[in-house]
Design a protein around this motif. Structure first.
Motif, PDB file in Angstrom:
ATOM      1  N   ASP A   1      -8.929   2.759   0.091  1.00 21.85           N
ATOM      2  CA  ASP A   1      -9.220   4.070  -0.489  1.00 21.85           C
ATOM      3  C   ASP A   1      -9.648   5.094   0.549  1.00 21.85           C
ATOM      4  OD1 ASP A   1      -8.625   3.167  -3.042  1.00 21.85           O
ATOM      5  OD2 ASP A   1     -10.718   2.765  -3.580  1.00 21.85           O
ATOM      6  N   VAL A   2     -10.359   4.646   1.591  1.00 17.54           N
ATOM      7  CA  VAL A   2     -10.887   5.622   2.548  1.00 17.54           C
ATOM      8  C   VAL A   2      -9.796   6.259   3.400  1.00 17.54           C
ATOM      9  CG1 VAL A   2     -13.145   4.481   2.669  1.00 17.54           C
ATOM     10  CG2 VAL A   2     -11.368   3.885   4.346  1.00 17.54           C
ATOM     11  N   THR A   3      -8.605   5.652   3.459  1.00 15.74           N
ATOM     12  CA  THR A   3      -7.542   6.218   4.300  1.00 15.74           C
ATOM     13  C   THR A   3      -6.757   7.311   3.593  1.00 15.74           C
ATOM     14  OG1 THR A   3      -5.786   4.670   3.610  1.00 15.74           O
ATOM     15  CG2 THR A   3      -7.261   3.947   5.383  1.00 15.74           C
TER      16      THR A   3
ATOM     17  N   VAL B   1      -4.508   0.299   4.922  1.00  9.97           N
ATOM     18  CA  VAL B   1      -5.898  -0.159   4.937  1.00  9.97           C
ATOM     19  C   VAL B   1      -6.515   0.188   6.285  1.00  9.97           C
ATOM     20  CG1 VAL B   1      -7.443  -2.135   4.643  1.00  9.97           C
ATOM     21  CG2 VAL B   1      -5.276  -2.042   3.385  1.00  9.97           C
ATOM     22  N   ALA B   2      -7.718   0.762   6.258  1.00 12.44           N
ATOM     23  CA  ALA B   2      -8.409   1.122   7.494  1.00 12.44           C
ATOM     24  C   ALA B   2      -8.562  -0.105   8.388  1.00 12.44           C
ATOM     25  CB  ALA B   2      -9.768   1.726   7.188  1.00 12.44           C
TER      26      ALA B   2
ATOM     27  N   TRP C   1     -14.863   4.967   9.679  1.00 12.89           N
ATOM     28  CA  TRP C   1     -13.706   4.095   9.527  1.00 12.89           C
ATOM     29  C   TRP C   1     -12.631   4.463  10.543  1.00 12.89           C
ATOM     30  CZ3 TRP C   1     -13.389   0.012   6.127  1.00 12.89           C
ATOM     31  CH2 TRP C   1     -14.369  -0.064   5.131  1.00 12.89           C
ATOM     32  N   ALA C   2     -11.961   3.457  11.088  1.00 12.81           N
ATOM     33  CA  ALA C   2     -10.789   3.685  11.925  1.00 12.81           C
ATOM     34  C   ALA C   2      -9.582   3.972  11.027  1.00 12.81           C
ATOM     35  CB  ALA C   2     -10.529   2.462  12.800  1.00 12.81           C
ATOM     36  N   PRO C   3      -8.486   4.514  11.597  1.00 12.30           N
ATOM     37  CA  PRO C   3      -7.296   4.809  10.787  1.00 12.30           C
ATOM     38  C   PRO C   3      -6.635   3.553  10.223  1.00 12.30           C
ATOM     39  CG  PRO C   3      -7.242   5.985  12.890  1.00 12.30           C
ATOM     40  CD  PRO C   3      -8.351   4.984  12.983  1.00 12.30           C
ATOM     41  N   SER C   4      -5.645   3.772   9.377  1.00  6.98           N
ATOM     42  CA  SER C   4      -4.884   2.664   8.792  1.00  6.98           C
ATOM     43  C   SER C   4      -4.221   1.827   9.879  1.00  6.98           C
ATOM     44  CB  SER C   4      -3.808   3.203   7.847  1.00  6.98           C
ATOM     45  OG  SER C   4      -4.375   3.809   6.721  1.00  6.98           O
ATOM     46  N   TYR C   5      -4.141   0.536   9.615  1.00  7.41           N
ATOM     47  CA  TYR C   5      -3.630  -0.424  10.594  1.00  7.41           C
ATOM     48  C   TYR C   5      -2.399  -1.119  10.012  1.00  7.41           C
ATOM     49  CZ  TYR C   5      -4.320  -3.885  14.398  1.00  7.41           C
ATOM     50  OH  TYR C   5      -4.213  -4.672  15.512  1.00  7.41           O
ATOM     51  N   PRO C   6      -1.204  -0.785  10.498  1.00  6.00           N
ATOM     52  CA  PRO C   6       0.011  -1.377   9.921  1.00  6.00           C
ATOM     53  C   PRO C   6       0.029  -2.902   9.954  1.00  6.00           C
ATOM     54  CG  PRO C   6       0.579   0.529  11.261  1.00  6.00           C
ATOM     55  CD  PRO C   6      -0.888   0.265  11.484  1.00  6.00           C
ATOM     56  N   GLU C   7      -0.335  -3.499  11.090  1.00  9.86           N
ATOM     57  CA  GLU C   7      -0.259  -4.952  11.217  1.00  9.86           C
ATOM     58  C   GLU C   7      -0.988  -5.679  10.102  1.00  9.86           C
ATOM     59  OE1 GLU C   7      -2.585  -8.410  13.519  1.00  9.86           O
ATOM     60  OE2 GLU C   7      -2.197  -6.635  14.732  1.00  9.86           O
ATOM     61  N   THR C   8      -2.262  -5.387   9.956  1.00 10.85           N
ATOM     62  CA  THR C   8      -3.062  -6.173   9.018  1.00 10.85           C
ATOM     63  C   THR C   8      -2.894  -5.712   7.579  1.00 10.85           C
ATOM     64  OG1 THR C   8      -5.004  -4.812   9.501  1.00 10.85           O
ATOM     65  CG2 THR C   8      -4.723  -6.828  10.784  1.00 10.85           C
TER      66      THR C   8
ATOM     67  N   ARG D   1       1.630  -3.083  -3.890  1.00  6.98           N
ATOM     68  CA  ARG D   1       2.889  -2.321  -3.866  1.00  6.98           C
ATOM     69  C   ARG D   1       2.745  -1.063  -3.028  1.00  6.98           C
ATOM     70  NH1 ARG D   1       3.150  -3.521  -9.471  1.00  6.98           N
ATOM     71  NH2 ARG D   1       2.324  -1.445  -9.969  1.00  6.98           N
ATOM     72  N   ARG D   2       1.622  -0.376  -3.188  1.00  7.51           N
ATOM     73  CA  ARG D   2       1.410   0.850  -2.428  1.00  7.51           C
ATOM     74  C   ARG D   2       1.372   0.564  -0.922  1.00  7.51           C
ATOM     75  NH1 ARG D   2      -2.234   2.494  -5.615  1.00  7.51           N
ATOM     76  NH2 ARG D   2      -4.185   2.374  -4.436  1.00  7.51           N
ATOM     77  N   MET D   3       0.763  -0.522  -0.547  1.00 11.78           N
ATOM     78  CA  MET D   3       0.746  -0.914   0.863  1.00 11.78           C
ATOM     79  C   MET D   3       2.154  -1.210   1.372  1.00 11.78           C
ATOM     80  SD  MET D   3      -2.540  -3.480   0.995  1.00 11.78           S
ATOM     81  CE  MET D   3      -4.112  -3.000   0.283  1.00 11.78           C
ATOM     82  N   ALA D   4       2.923  -1.948   0.579  1.00 10.19           N
ATOM     83  CA  ALA D   4       4.285  -2.312   0.995  1.00 10.19           C
ATOM     84  C   ALA D   4       5.165  -1.071   1.127  1.00 10.19           C
ATOM     85  CB  ALA D   4       4.889  -3.296   0.001  1.00 10.19           C
ATOM     86  N   ASN D   5       4.996  -0.120   0.234  1.00 11.95           N
ATOM     87  CA  ASN D   5       5.779   1.124   0.322  1.00 11.95           C
ATOM     88  C   ASN D   5       5.381   1.936   1.546  1.00 11.95           C
ATOM     89  OD1 ASN D   5       7.103   0.498  -2.065  1.00 11.95           O
ATOM     90  ND2 ASN D   5       5.679   1.652  -3.349  1.00 11.95           N
ATOM     91  N   TRP D   6       4.086   1.984   1.826  1.00 12.15           N
ATOM     92  CA  TRP D   6       3.613   2.701   3.010  1.00 12.15           C
ATOM     93  C   TRP D   6       4.188   2.077   4.275  1.00 12.15           C
ATOM     94  CZ3 TRP D   6       0.061   0.849   6.835  1.00 12.15           C
ATOM     95  CH2 TRP D   6      -0.374   1.818   7.746  1.00 12.15           C
ATOM     96  N   GLU D   7       4.258   0.750   4.319  1.00 16.92           N
ATOM     97  CA  GLU D   7       4.815   0.074   5.483  1.00 16.92           C
ATOM     98  C   GLU D   7       6.295   0.432   5.676  1.00 16.92           C
ATOM     99  OE1 GLU D   7       3.159  -1.427   7.696  1.00 16.92           O
ATOM    100  OE2 GLU D   7       1.510  -2.615   6.865  1.00 16.92           O
TER     101      GLU D   7
END
Length: 393
Positions: A44-46, A51-52, A62-69, A94-100
């Motif tokens: 949510d914080v990103t 995910v941060a 918080w650091a920015p979103s991290y694609p790997e993890t 699903r939202r994470m997968a779409n962002w990736e």
């Protein structure tokens, strides 16, 4: 730094060192729900679906979103959604997968580092995001996820050397070109094979496992297997390499890979004290070299031992999972204090230990949640990961 902040930080280290204010371990589900709530908060914080990377305790930011993890958090949320009937967790995955997909590079690779750190692809990060896309395809049956996984897997195969080692596109964050723990990346290729049947992907996974065995000493310890210091790898990377060998071996029927993974797992069980506090680095003789614990590695080893229990039936592995989780549970705050740390897992204990010190990296909590779900299933006689995608990623 203000005097008040200096005192705050010294207090945190002192409390960790003396064991003051630690949590009394409770039911796995209570700890799991708190961990998942933290992961949701870290998304949510990103504001972008990722995910941060981590919460920085000293600067309280918080650091920015991290694609790997973010990639391998996707299977964790799907797993939890099934366990808890949590449709919000499923929507978040699903939202994470779409962002990736949105940030996947044209050549198929995935960016190194957190957003803004690099514009270059890297091998390990690409493999970890493949886990998310494959699991999203299995859950949603949307070809966009399978296509993304295939593009990424094709890129990984194209840049692999003939002997199965990746020597190009190592992480610019570590400065290391060769990493034995890329067996976990190779495992992602086996996962893509599961949903495509494309033999090239499985052959490449096996080839990397074969190369990794050339790095093994007689006692099972692996060369070139650390983010920083190959002479004393973190339990984090020891566990990465072990998991890759174990899962490729289980999927491809390679008993030599499983035996190599079991040798590592046995060495770590032998080093695990009764209170579950495992030191964070080990040398080539399987001797600990530090006094602090890498909580991420603790949780990963708990997962790995859980898988060895499922594969071998040896209850000693199941018990080792429960024992190390008993320690990690004590470090998880379940009530009070800052919202940004509630339910999360630190990089190290004490908090100033030399694995992501003064941080709550998202992958520590991800692996903690996975280890708890592993322990729940193994203690209840479930089939966590024996068949199907439950343990994948």
């Amino acid at each position: 730094m203000s005097i008040r902040e200096t005192l705050r930080q010294k207090s945190l280290v002192l409390k960790d060192t003396l064991g003051i204010g630690l949590t009394t371990p409770a039911d796995n589900r209570l700890h799991l729900d708190a961990a998942i709530a933290w992961l949701k908060h870290a998304q949510d914080v990103t504001g972008n679906g990722g995910v941060a990377q981590t919460f920085l305790v000293r600067s309280r930011r918080w650091a920015p979103s991290y694609p790997e993890t973010t990639g391998y958090i996707i299977p964790t949320l799907y797993r939890y959604a099934t366990l808890a009937g949590d449709q919000d967790a499923r929507a978040r995955a699903r939202r994470m997968a779409n962002w990736e997909i949105d940030i996947q590079l044209p050549g198929g690779g995935v960016l190194a580092g957190a957003l803004g750190d690099s514009d270059q692809p890297t091998v390990f990060n690409t493999g970890q995001v493949i886990f998310g896309w494959v699991r999203a395809f299995e859950e949603e049956r949307d070809d966009a996820y399978r296509d993304a996984a295939v593009r990424a897997s094709t890129w990984l195969c194209d840049i692999m050397d003939d002997d199965g080692c990746w020597r190009q596109f190592g992480s610019p964050m570590t400065g290391k070109a060769i990493n034995t723990y890329n067996t976990r990346t190779a495992w992602s290729l086996a996962r893509t094979h599961e949903i495509t049947g494309e033999r090239r992907f499985l052959d490449a996974a096996v080839r990397n496992g074969e190369w990794a065995l050339t790095q093994a000493r007689a006692n099972g310890w692996l060369e070139t297997n650390c983010l920083q210091d190959n002479a004393q790898p973190f339990t984090h990377t020891i566990a990465y390499a072990m998991r890759g060998l174990l899962e490729i071996g289980d999927y491809a029927g390679r008993e030599d890979f499983i035996a190599a993974a079991r040798q590592i797992g046995d060495a770590m069980v032998a080093a695990l004290p009764a209170d579950g506090f495992l030191p964070g680095r080990f040398d080539a003789s399987w001797r600990p070299t530090v006094k602090w614990s890498c909580l991420t590695g603790d949780c990963q080893l708990g997962i790995n031992w859980g898988r060895l229990f499922q594969i071998t039936g040896d209850t000693g592995y199941r018990d080792a999972t429960s024992r190390i989780l008993g320690f990690v549970k004590r470090t998880q705050r379940l009530a009070g204090g800052e919202r940004d740390t509630l339910g999360g897992i630190k990089g190290a204990h004490p908090i100033n230990g030399s694995y992501h010190p003064w941080q709550y990296p998202n992958w520590a909590t991800k692996f903690y949640a996975d280890a708890l779900m592993m322990d729940i299933a193994n203690r209840q006689g479930g089939h966590y990961g024996l068949k199907g995608p439950a343990v994948k990623g």
